[in-house]
Write a protein that holds these residues in place. Structure first.
Motif, PDB file in Angstrom:
ATOM      1  N   VAL A 116     -39.500 -74.126  14.674  1.00  0.00           N
ATOM      2  CA  VAL A 116     -40.064 -72.797  14.454  1.00  0.00           C
ATOM      3  C   VAL A 116     -38.985 -71.965  13.778  1.00  0.00           C
ATOM      4  O   VAL A 116     -37.951 -71.654  14.376  1.00  0.00           O
ATOM      5  N   THR A 117     -39.192 -71.657  12.518  1.00  0.00           N
ATOM      6  CA  THR A 117     -38.247 -70.871  11.730  1.00  0.00           C
ATOM      7  C   THR A 117     -38.722 -69.424  11.684  1.00  0.00           C
ATOM      8  O   THR A 117     -39.860 -69.126  12.087  1.00  0.00           O
ATOM      9  N   PRO A 118     -37.902 -68.494  11.198  1.00  0.00           N
ATOM     10  CA  PRO A 118     -38.374 -67.110  11.096  1.00  0.00           C
ATOM     11  C   PRO A 118     -39.634 -66.962  10.250  1.00  0.00           C
ATOM     12  O   PRO A 118     -40.386 -65.999  10.413  1.00  0.00           O
ATOM     13  N   MET A 119     -39.882 -67.943   9.340  1.00  0.00           N
ATOM     14  CA  MET A 119     -41.042 -67.859   8.454  1.00  0.00           C
ATOM     15  C   MET A 119     -42.108 -68.890   8.800  1.00  0.00           C
ATOM     16  O   MET A 119     -42.951 -69.219   7.962  1.00  0.00           O
ATOM     17  N   GLY A 120     -42.095 -69.377  10.041  1.00  0.00           N
ATOM     18  CA  GLY A 120     -43.176 -70.255  10.471  1.00  0.00           C
ATOM     19  C   GLY A 120     -42.743 -71.667  10.790  1.00  0.00           C
ATOM     20  O   GLY A 120     -41.556 -72.001  10.790  1.00  0.00           O
ATOM     21  N   LEU A 121     -43.741 -72.531  11.069  1.00  0.00           N
ATOM     22  CA  LEU A 121     -43.474 -73.896  11.509  1.00  0.00           C
ATOM     23  C   LEU A 121     -43.007 -74.788  10.363  1.00  0.00           C
ATOM     24  O   LEU A 121     -43.434 -74.627   9.216  1.00  0.00           O
ATOM     25  N   ARG A 122     -42.151 -75.730  10.749  1.00  0.00           N
ATOM     26  CA  ARG A 122     -41.633 -76.702   9.789  1.00  0.00           C
ATOM     27  C   ARG A 122     -41.564 -78.062  10.467  1.00  0.00           C
ATOM     28  O   ARG A 122     -41.140 -78.179  11.612  1.00  0.00           O
ATOM     29  N   SER A 123     -41.987 -79.102   9.752  1.00  0.00           N
ATOM     30  CA  SER A 123     -41.873 -80.481  10.226  1.00  0.00           C
ATOM     31  C   SER A 123     -41.339 -81.308   9.069  1.00  0.00           C
ATOM     32  O   SER A 123     -42.081 -81.643   8.140  1.00  0.00           O
ATOM     33  N   GLY A 124     -40.046 -81.598   9.097  1.00  0.00           N
ATOM     34  CA  GLY A 124     -39.427 -82.271   7.964  1.00  0.00           C
ATOM     35  C   GLY A 124     -39.520 -81.399   6.726  1.00  0.00           C
ATOM     36  O   GLY A 124     -39.107 -80.239   6.733  1.00  0.00           O
ATOM     37  N   GLU A 125     -40.112 -81.968   5.661  1.00  0.00           N
ATOM     38  CA  GLU A 125     -40.261 -81.194   4.420  1.00  0.00           C
ATOM     39  C   GLU A 125     -41.565 -80.406   4.380  1.00  0.00           C
ATOM     40  O   GLU A 125     -41.813 -79.655   3.427  1.00  0.00           O
ATOM     41  N   LEU A 126     -42.395 -80.580   5.410  1.00  0.00           N
ATOM     42  CA  LEU A 126     -43.629 -79.792   5.500  1.00  0.00           C
ATOM     43  C   LEU A 126     -43.290 -78.403   6.018  1.00  0.00           C
ATOM     44  O   LEU A 126     -42.768 -78.261   7.123  1.00  0.00           O
ATOM     45  N   ARG A 127     -43.601 -77.392   5.254  1.00  0.00           N
ATOM     46  CA  ARG A 127     -43.402 -76.023   5.702  1.00  0.00           C
ATOM     47  C   ARG A 127     -44.719 -75.284   5.611  1.00  0.00           C
ATOM     48  O   ARG A 127     -45.499 -75.471   4.668  1.00  0.00           O
ATOM     49  N   ASP A 128     -44.971 -74.436   6.584  1.00  0.00           N
ATOM     50  CA  ASP A 128     -46.283 -73.812   6.700  1.00  0.00           C
ATOM     51  C   ASP A 128     -46.560 -72.830   5.565  1.00  0.00           C
ATOM     52  O   ASP A 128     -45.874 -71.820   5.424  1.00  0.00           O
ATOM     53  N   ARG A 129     -47.567 -73.184   4.762  1.00  0.00           N
ATOM     54  CA  ARG A 129     -48.045 -72.332   3.669  1.00  0.00           C
ATOM     55  C   ARG A 129     -46.911 -71.945   2.724  1.00  0.00           C
ATOM     56  O   ARG A 129     -46.754 -70.780   2.348  1.00  0.00           O
TER      57      ARG A 129
END
Length: 329
Positions: A70-83
């Motif tokens: 959980v980053t300041p700009m949303g969820l991240r899974s590997g190289e997948l970043r939310d929107r």
């Protein structure tokens, strides 16, 4: 020794310094006793993480993951970043499932440094996550706000346009060096530090399983969680209890509740067929989930379903994690 203290000066001075230190320590202890209990944090378990979703391309299919940063700009899974990817018209205006409902049929994933798109009978296509600097940076418009995105190239643009059977579209990617949008420019109740790339306004959206179940008891045709596109799907709580959560802890991540999510016609897009109904489940939600009259300046006529959260402390969460409400006493 001469001086204003006379012969006994150093001893007396030492005694005064000691007395002052004791007084200061006493004051600090008194302040701690007074303030300590009021600032103590108590954790109250309110739920369990059932599912986690990342939506790499805005309005396209989400990816269900077991674990996410959980980053300041949303969820991240590997190289997948939310929107962090966005479909736009050639003039830079965003394209979502509100205008092109078939976007929900495009699956997006990451593999070996590439964003991979699949849809229907289309041949899968991939574009590098790290695009060449020779690709142009485009100026985009997301809910009336300006934001940049690096163009992903002609091949994927033609692929998306062909699948949608629409006027020409482009795909752009938000890069770390670009300036994010301020959440408060969409909804004033966010803080100045809350920022997003291409989400509507918030880094994280949470919905509970009980809220979904409650809605589905009122519908002839049951809705799916994919109609509502949350990042965190929570179980083990009451329907709409998430509306009341303010400061929460999941894993080592701390989040602050801001506002509920006011719903639009995107919820009426069938996630399996890409057909927009424009009625359900939105009409049913309007029958019992409108805001209090005092909040109409925020939500207007949109029914509420799910709650937006901003990120106070980054970290990792996973399916099965307890959800705690932080109560300050």
């Amino acid at each position: 020794m001469s001086g204003p203290w006379g012969a006994a000066g150093p001893a007396r001075q030492g005694w005064l310094w000691g007395a002052a230190a004791l007084l200061a320590l006493g004051a600090l202890l008194g302040a701690w006793r007074w303030a300590g209990p009021r600032r103590r944090r108590r954790l109250q378990r309110v739920g369990t993480v059932l599912r986690l979703f990342v939506y790499p391309v805005k309005s396209c299919r989400g990816v269900s993951v077991r674990r996410a940063q959980v980053t300041p700009m949303g969820l991240r899974s590997g190289e997948l970043r939310d929107r962090f990817w966005l479909v736009i018209r050639e003039d830079g205006h965003m394209v979502t499932a509100r205008q092109e409902p078939r976007l929900v049929l495009i699956s997006a994933d990451c593999d070996d440094g590439h964003l991979v798109l699949e849809a229907g009978d289309m041949e899968r296509i991939s574009v590098p996550v790290k695009l060449p600097k020779t690709n142009p940076v485009r100026n985009c418009r997301v809910f009336g706000q300006d934001i940049q995105g690096r163009d992903c190239g002609d091949e994927v643009a033609q692929w998306i346009t062909t699948f949608l059977n629409s006027e020409p579209c482009r795909l752009v990617h938000f890069e770390p060096s670009m300036i994010p949008r301020k959440s408060k420019d969409t909804i004033a109740l966010f803080r100045n530090t809350d920022e997003v790339a291409y989400p509507d306004c918030s880094p994280v959206l949470i919905i509970s399983e009980a809220s979904m179940d409650d809605l589905n008891t009122r519908l002839e045709k049951k809705a799916k969680i994919q109609n509502f596109r949350p990042n965190i799907f929570v179980t083990d709580c009451n329907a709409f209890e998430e509306d009341t959560w303010e400061d929460i802890l999941i894993g080592d991540v701390e989040m602050k509740g801001t506002v509920c999510c006011g719903r639009c016609i995107l919820t009426t897009v069938n996630p399996d067929t890409g057909v927009i109904d424009r009625k359900e489940p939105l009409e049913t939600l309007k029958s019992y989930r409108l805001c209090d009259p005092s909040e109409k300046h925020i939500y207007k006529t949109s029914p509420l379903f799910g709650k937006y959260f901003a990120v106070d402390k980054t970290g990792t969460i996973q399916v099965g994690d307890p959800v705690y409400k932080m109560v300050w006493e």
